[in-house]
Write a protein that holds these residues in place. Structure first.
Motif, mmCIF file in Angstrom:
data_model
loop_
_atom_site.group_PDB
_atom_site.id
_atom_site.type_symbol
_atom_site.label_atom_id
_atom_site.label_comp_id
_atom_site.label_asym_id
_atom_site.label_seq_id
_atom_site.Cartn_x
_atom_site.Cartn_y
_atom_site.Cartn_z
ATOM 1 N N GLU A 1 -24.358 16.432 69.432
ATOM 2 C CA GLU A 1 -24.314 15.106 70.050
ATOM 3 C C GLU A 1 -25.167 14.169 69.220
ATOM 4 O O GLU A 1 -26.294 14.511 68.838
ATOM 5 C CB GLU A 1 -24.840 15.107 71.493
ATOM 6 N N ARG B 1 -26.435 10.074 69.177
ATOM 7 C CA ARG B 1 -26.491 8.800 69.904
ATOM 8 C C ARG B 1 -27.126 7.736 69.016
ATOM 9 O O ARG B 1 -28.002 8.022 68.215
ATOM 10 C CB ARG B 1 -27.330 8.931 71.181
ATOM 11 N N VAL C 1 -23.138 7.030 72.921
ATOM 12 C CA VAL C 1 -22.803 8.317 72.324
ATOM 13 C C VAL C 1 -21.823 8.079 71.183
ATOM 14 O O VAL C 1 -20.704 7.597 71.385
ATOM 15 C CB VAL C 1 -22.185 9.271 73.369
ATOM 16 N N ARG D 1 -19.902 13.579 70.379
ATOM 17 C CA ARG D 1 -20.234 14.682 71.291
ATOM 18 C C ARG D 1 -19.072 15.666 71.221
ATOM 19 O O ARG D 1 -18.002 15.408 71.761
ATOM 20 C CB ARG D 1 -20.451 14.188 72.716
ATOM 21 N N LYS D 2 -19.292 16.787 70.510
ATOM 22 C CA LYS D 2 -18.163 17.656 70.224
ATOM 23 C C LYS D 2 -18.631 19.064 69.888
ATOM 24 O O LYS D 2 -19.721 19.249 69.323
ATOM 25 C CB LYS D 2 -17.359 17.096 69.037
ATOM 26 N N PRO E 1 -18.802 20.430 74.362
ATOM 27 C CA PRO E 1 -20.013 19.709 74.767
ATOM 28 C C PRO E 1 -20.759 20.368 75.920
ATOM 29 O O PRO E 1 -21.943 20.109 76.114
ATOM 30 C CB PRO E 1 -19.487 18.339 75.182
ATOM 31 N N ASN E 2 -20.068 21.221 76.699
ATOM 32 C CA ASN E 2 -20.714 21.871 77.837
ATOM 33 C C ASN E 2 -20.878 23.375 77.642
ATOM 34 O O ASN E 2 -21.113 24.104 78.612
ATOM 35 C CB ASN E 2 -19.934 21.573 79.114
ATOM 36 N N THR F 1 -26.973 22.645 77.194
ATOM 37 C CA THR F 1 -25.801 22.141 76.471
ATOM 38 C C THR F 1 -26.205 20.878 75.716
ATOM 39 O O THR F 1 -27.211 20.242 76.041
ATOM 40 C CB THR F 1 -24.669 21.792 77.444
ATOM 41 N N VAL F 2 -25.397 20.489 74.723
ATOM 42 C CA VAL F 2 -25.744 19.244 74.029
ATOM 43 C C VAL F 2 -25.624 18.049 74.972
ATOM 44 O O VAL F 2 -26.363 17.063 74.831
ATOM 45 C CB VAL F 2 -24.887 19.023 72.763
ATOM 46 N N THR F 3 -24.711 18.114 75.929
ATOM 47 C CA THR F 3 -24.582 17.012 76.886
ATOM 48 C C THR F 3 -25.859 16.868 77.709
ATOM 49 O O THR F 3 -26.384 15.758 77.886
ATOM 50 C CB THR F 3 -23.373 17.250 77.801
ATOM 51 N N GLY G 1 -28.739 15.640 75.638
ATOM 52 C CA GLY G 1 -28.649 14.195 75.469
ATOM 53 C C GLY G 1 -29.267 13.457 76.647
ATOM 54 O O GLY G 1 -29.968 12.448 76.477
#
Length: 293
Positions: free
Chosen positions: A19, A21, A26, A29-30, A45-46, A226-228, A231
């Protein structure tokens, strides 16, 4: 950026999630590659990854939540709150545990397999007490407060402190008072957790890691995220929104407290970089354990 990451994936140098930003926007995010190559489960992302020592930031904030609740002070000696505290720990303050200046011998610094660690501690899923038993009887490496030396042991003790003072398990306390308020629903401390949403750690591109249980690292490095969610965590640190603690409390966490080497400082669970304490231009922390970085 996408070309660079795609080239790294194609060269078998990276699989994971990213991720990026710019401010609150954002940019990317991948997920890239497989979370579980054997079963062709893709990263996204999750996808839940073990985050290693990034756990320390969350543990540090949990301690500060307890301070705001009036249940402890980071200036006090840790033995004020822990029963059966080893006499050698009497001079150690909570802040010294947070900043790696306690002198506690580091119980884990790599170099052992999961099987070797389980044999040393006496369990594959150790309790916090069993982890503390690895170093409780050892002499301090140096007098508390006299220098900086990275110590996972200090954050294991902070985890036991959180449990003792709050009356909750470490995982439950951080869930209720840190993660849920920030909206980090895919982050937690749940030893033994597994499923298709969790990435499989690898020693190299083709070899799955023989995993340590998360309980082996506890409040020093046992959480997943997670990256989400990370973030969301970064936005919280930058903006104090939502207000989990007061702004001055969060600022104290992100302030350079002790120099590691010239140009690099340590706060509470975070590293800071800059020529002087008044010219910090980066706040960061890595997280690594077998199978993940």
């Amino acid at each position: 950026l996408l070309d660079y990451i795609d080239q790294a994936v194609a060269a078998e140098r990276f699989r994971g999630a990213v991720e990026v930003r710019r401010g609150e926007r954002v940019v990317l995010r991948k997920g890239f590659g497989f979370a579980d190559p054997a079963n062709e489960v893709p990263n996204g992302p999750n996808t839940r990854f073990r985050i290693g020592s990034i756990t320390k930031q969350i543990a540090a904030l949990a301690v500060l939540v307890l301070q705001e609740q009036g249940k402890l002070s980071v200036a006090n000696n840790v033995c004020s709150y822990l029963p059966d505290c080893p006499p050698a720990w009497a001079p150690i303050t909570i802040e010294q545990l947070l900043t790696h200046t306690s002198g506690l011998h580091n119980y884990y610094d790599g170099g052992v397999t999961a099987d070797q660690f389980a044999a040393a501690v006496g369990a594959r899923e150790p309790t916090p007490g069993q982890l503390v038993g690895l170093f409780a009887a050892l002499p301090l490496d140096f007098p508390p407060g006299t220098r900086w030396a990275y110590s996972n042991s200090g954050y294991v003790v902070l985890g036991t402190l959180i449990e003792q003072v709050s009356g909750q398990s470490y995982g439950d306390f951080v869930r209720e008072h840190v993660l849920d308020p920030i909206g980090m629903s895919d982050t937690g401390y749940e030893p033994g957790a597994s499923g298709t949403e969790y990435a499989v750690g690898h020693d190299d591109w083709d070899t799955p890691t023989v995993m340590f249980d998360d309980s082996a690292f506890y409040a020093a490095g046992g959480m997943y995220s997670t990256v989400t969610d990370l973030g969301r965590w970064q936005q919280f640190l930058l903006t104090d929104d939502p207000p989990v603690v007061r702004q001055d409390t969060l600022a104290e966490m992100l302030r350079p407290h002790v120099m590691q080497i010239p140009g690099r400082w340590y706060g509470y669970g975070v590293e800071l970089r800059g020529a002087t304490t008044s010219s910090i231009d980066m706040i960061d922390h890595s997280g690594g354990l077998p199978g993940f970085y």
